[in-house]
Design a protein around this motif. Structure first.
Motif, PDB file in Angstrom:
ATOM      1  N   ALA A  43      11.982  52.019  16.716  1.00  0.00           N
ATOM      2  CA  ALA A  43      11.059  52.245  15.600  1.00  0.00           C
ATOM      3  C   ALA A  43       9.609  52.076  16.051  1.00  0.00           C
ATOM      4  O   ALA A  43       8.742  52.884  15.736  1.00  0.00           O
ATOM      5  CB  ALA A  43      11.383  51.269  14.469  1.00  0.00           C
TER       6      ALA A  43
ATOM      7  N   GLY B  50       8.517  52.335  19.058  1.00  0.00           N
ATOM      8  CA  GLY B  50       8.208  53.426  19.988  1.00  0.00           C
ATOM      9  C   GLY B  50       7.714  54.644  19.247  1.00  0.00           C
ATOM     10  O   GLY B  50       6.682  55.232  19.582  1.00  0.00           O
ATOM     11  N   LEU B  51       8.418  55.008  18.165  1.00  0.00           N
ATOM     12  CA  LEU B  51       8.010  56.175  17.396  1.00  0.00           C
ATOM     13  C   LEU B  51       6.669  55.919  16.711  1.00  0.00           C
ATOM     14  O   LEU B  51       5.787  56.777  16.705  1.00  0.00           O
ATOM     15  CB  LEU B  51       9.071  56.540  16.347  1.00  0.00           C
ATOM     16  CG  LEU B  51       8.727  57.822  15.603  1.00  0.00           C
ATOM     17  CD1 LEU B  51       8.938  59.024  16.503  1.00  0.00           C
ATOM     18  CD2 LEU B  51       9.511  57.970  14.316  1.00  0.00           C
TER      19      LEU B  51
ATOM     20  N   GLN C 243       3.939  56.329  19.088  1.00  0.00           N
ATOM     21  CA  GLN C 243       3.732  57.739  19.403  1.00  0.00           C
ATOM     22  C   GLN C 243       2.938  58.421  18.284  1.00  0.00           C
ATOM     23  O   GLN C 243       2.040  59.212  18.539  1.00  0.00           O
ATOM     24  CB  GLN C 243       5.063  58.463  19.608  1.00  0.00           C
ATOM     25  CG  GLN C 243       5.795  58.057  20.871  1.00  0.00           C
ATOM     26  CD  GLN C 243       5.035  58.384  22.130  1.00  0.00           C
ATOM     27  OE1 GLN C 243       4.055  59.129  22.088  1.00  0.00           O
ATOM     28  NE2 GLN C 243       5.450  57.821  23.242  1.00  0.00           N
ATOM     29  N   ALA C 244       3.282  58.085  17.028  1.00  0.00           N
ATOM     30  CA  ALA C 244       2.587  58.676  15.885  1.00  0.00           C
ATOM     31  C   ALA C 244       1.119  58.266  15.908  1.00  0.00           C
ATOM     32  O   ALA C 244       0.212  59.070  15.688  1.00  0.00           O
ATOM     33  CB  ALA C 244       3.253  58.227  14.586  1.00  0.00           C
TER      34      ALA C 244
ATOM     35  N   LEU D  87      -0.592  57.353  18.531  1.00  0.00           N
ATOM     36  CA  LEU D  87      -1.219  58.066  19.640  1.00  0.00           C
ATOM     37  C   LEU D  87      -1.555  59.499  19.231  1.00  0.00           C
ATOM     38  O   LEU D  87      -2.639  60.014  19.514  1.00  0.00           O
ATOM     39  CB  LEU D  87      -0.276  58.117  20.843  1.00  0.00           C
ATOM     40  CG  LEU D  87      -0.326  56.911  21.781  1.00  0.00           C
ATOM     41  CD1 LEU D  87       0.772  57.030  22.830  1.00  0.00           C
ATOM     42  CD2 LEU D  87      -1.681  56.851  22.464  1.00  0.00           C
ATOM     43  N   GLY D  88      -0.615  60.131  18.529  1.00  0.00           N
ATOM     44  CA  GLY D  88      -0.806  61.515  18.077  1.00  0.00           C
ATOM     45  C   GLY D  88      -2.003  61.618  17.160  1.00  0.00           C
ATOM     46  O   GLY D  88      -2.832  62.525  17.285  1.00  0.00           O
TER      47      GLY D  88
ATOM     48  N   ARG E 254      -5.144  61.304  19.076  1.00  0.00           N
ATOM     49  CA  ARG E 254      -5.419  62.537  19.808  1.00  0.00           C
ATOM     50  C   ARG E 254      -6.034  63.584  18.873  1.00  0.00           C
ATOM     51  O   ARG E 254      -6.982  64.276  19.222  1.00  0.00           O
ATOM     52  CB  ARG E 254      -4.125  63.107  20.389  1.00  0.00           C
ATOM     53  CG  ARG E 254      -3.958  62.686  21.818  1.00  0.00           C
ATOM     54  CD  ARG E 254      -2.700  63.276  22.396  1.00  0.00           C
ATOM     55  NE  ARG E 254      -2.167  62.334  23.350  1.00  0.00           N
ATOM     56  CZ  ARG E 254      -0.889  62.069  23.548  1.00  0.00           C
ATOM     57  NH1 ARG E 254       0.014  62.723  22.827  1.00  0.00           N
ATOM     58  NH2 ARG E 254      -0.504  61.203  24.422  1.00  0.00           N
TER      59      ARG E 254
END
Lengths: 75, 369
Positions: B272, B274-275, B278-279, B281-282, B285
């Protein structure tokens, strides 16, 4: 004679590999979502195995011609 | 003299291998040095014995006069006294095991010679076995205990029972055949061999050299569980893991459910997180991209503004007012028409001079004036 059940060890190993990939900051968001979904699937299988409550007990028998077979052991 | 006794000693030592002798201990004496001296006798004969400290210190206690024992000894001659004697390497009372014990010691020595007792042979148990072979009696307490522990602790396994006699005539051969069969079973992760408690004689098949060798030949990690806690059997020594009871063997065979739940829980949290990361980070970005986009637009606007300013500068330069500012003047007649040529200035003509900051009225001078 092969196993019908998914392997807990395999699920756990796969899950660990997925988590490691997901923790890599270079993975892109689409891939991260894929990994997450697969992780959730594996997690479910692992948890189902963890919650399994029925032990399978078989008896190994050898026929006169040497063939090995199993039957359910009465308990 | 010395020459005779030395030659006698050499003859005796060359003429005998180590041997097992049974007799009654008499005149036992333990010296301060730790060495033991005693006489061993039976109805027909007697012989002096010595057991050096290095050999006797492994024994739980010393023998008493009158005790019947087996000794494993090397015959020799004590040169100074010309006395025949036995150098005892092992001493086992015949009571409490007696011959059984002797047989066990012999089997153990044979296994040791073949390297089967080497701790380096011991294999780790698989962390999550899925198929476990149990070599035991299908009606015994051992199987019931193993099943109940697995049901409680880790039921996600298949238990394959390889039935065998565990005591009495034929038990050794059946145990060997059953152990051999384990190697023919598909996808086996682990094996357990054992039985519940019983008398020394009941458990004896598990002290057989032949059975111990069959245990050593099992190709998957194997746990030996014989009896109830106390004595260690030969199969215990060659197995990868020795469990004091069949229940303990089952405990050792499978993971702990609570600990594994924790491990799975930790993985779920990492998944969880990790996701989530990533979100995050997204998003970052995306924001960085928007900033870059904004900057680009800004630059475009800036460029256009510069261009506009440049253009308006040119426009300014073209305005007549700017010309006047440099010191030029425009002459216009009363009607406001620009007078560009000298001929238009007839004598006495009134006109206006337009300067950057205002007008001056003027008149052309008369000729000849």
């Amino acid at each position: 004679m092969t196993r019908e059940k998914p392997s807990f060890r395999d699920e756990l190993e796969q899950l660990e590999a997925i988590v490691r990939q997901l923790e890599d900051p270079d993975v892109d968001l689409d891939r991260a979502l894929e990994l997450f979904e697969e992780g959730v699937r594996r997690l479910k299988v692992a948890r189902t195995l963890l919650e399994q409550s029925e032990l399978t007990v078989k008896r190994v028998l050898q026929d006169a011609d040497g063939t090995i077979r199993t039957d359910e052991l009465e308990r | 003299m010395a020459d005779v006794t030395r030659r006698a000693r050499q003859l005796i030592e060359a003429g005998f291998d180590r041997l097992w002798v049974r007799g009654e201990v008499t005149s036992f004496k333990s010296y301060r040095s730790g060495h033991w001296y005693f006489t061993l006798r039976d109805a027909q004969a007697q012989v002096r014995c010595v057991m050096w400290r290095g050999d006797n210190q492994r024994l739980p206690t010393s023998p008493e006069d009158g005790m019947e024992v087996f000794v494993h000894a090397r015959p020799t001659l004590w040169e100074e006294r010309g006395e025949f004697r036995l150098t005892v390497k092992q001493l086992i009372p015949t009571a409490e095991g007696g011959l059984w014990q002797l047989q066990l010691e012999r089997a153990k020595a044979a296994l040791e010679r073949d390297g089967l007792l080497d701790p380096a042979r011991k294999r780790p148990l698989p962390p999550y076995p899925e198929r476990i072979a149990v070599v035991t009696s299908p009606d015994g307490a051992a199987l019931r205990d193993i099943v109940s522990v697995l049901e409680r602790r880790w039921p996600a396994v298949e238990l394959w029972v390889v039935p065998t006699l565990v005591q009495g005539d034929g038990a050794e051969d059946e145990l060997c055949a059953a152990l051999e069969m384990v190697n023919a079973l598909p996808e086996m992760d682990l094996a357990i061999v054992g039985r519940g408690g019983g008398s020394r004689e009941d458990l004896w098949a598990f002290n057989s050299e032949q059975v111990a060798r069959a245990v050593a030949a099992v190709r998957v990690p194997i746990i030996s569980a014989v009896g109830h806690e106390t004595d260690v059997s030969l199969t215990d020594l060659v197995a990868d893991v020795r469990a004091p009871t069949p229940s303990a063997a089952a405990e050792a065979a499978v993971p702990d459910r609570a600990a594994t739940q924790d491990r799975v829980g930790a993985l779920a949290r990492r998944l969880a997180r990790g996701l989530g990361n990533q979100a995050e980070l997204g998003k970052e970005r995306l924001e960085r991209t928007a900033d870059r986009l904004g900057a680009a637009v800004q630059r475009q606007v800036e460029a256009r503004r510069h261009r506009l300013e440049g253009l308006s500068g040119k426009l300014d330069a073209l305005s007549p007012l700017r010309v006047l500012q440099r010191g030029y003047a425009v002459a216009r007649d009363e009607a406001g028409r620009v007078l560009k040529r000298a001929a238009q200035f007839s004598p006495g003509l009134p006109f206006r001079l337009e300067l950057a900051d205002g007008e001056v009225r003027a008149r052309t001078l008369e000729d000849d004036a």
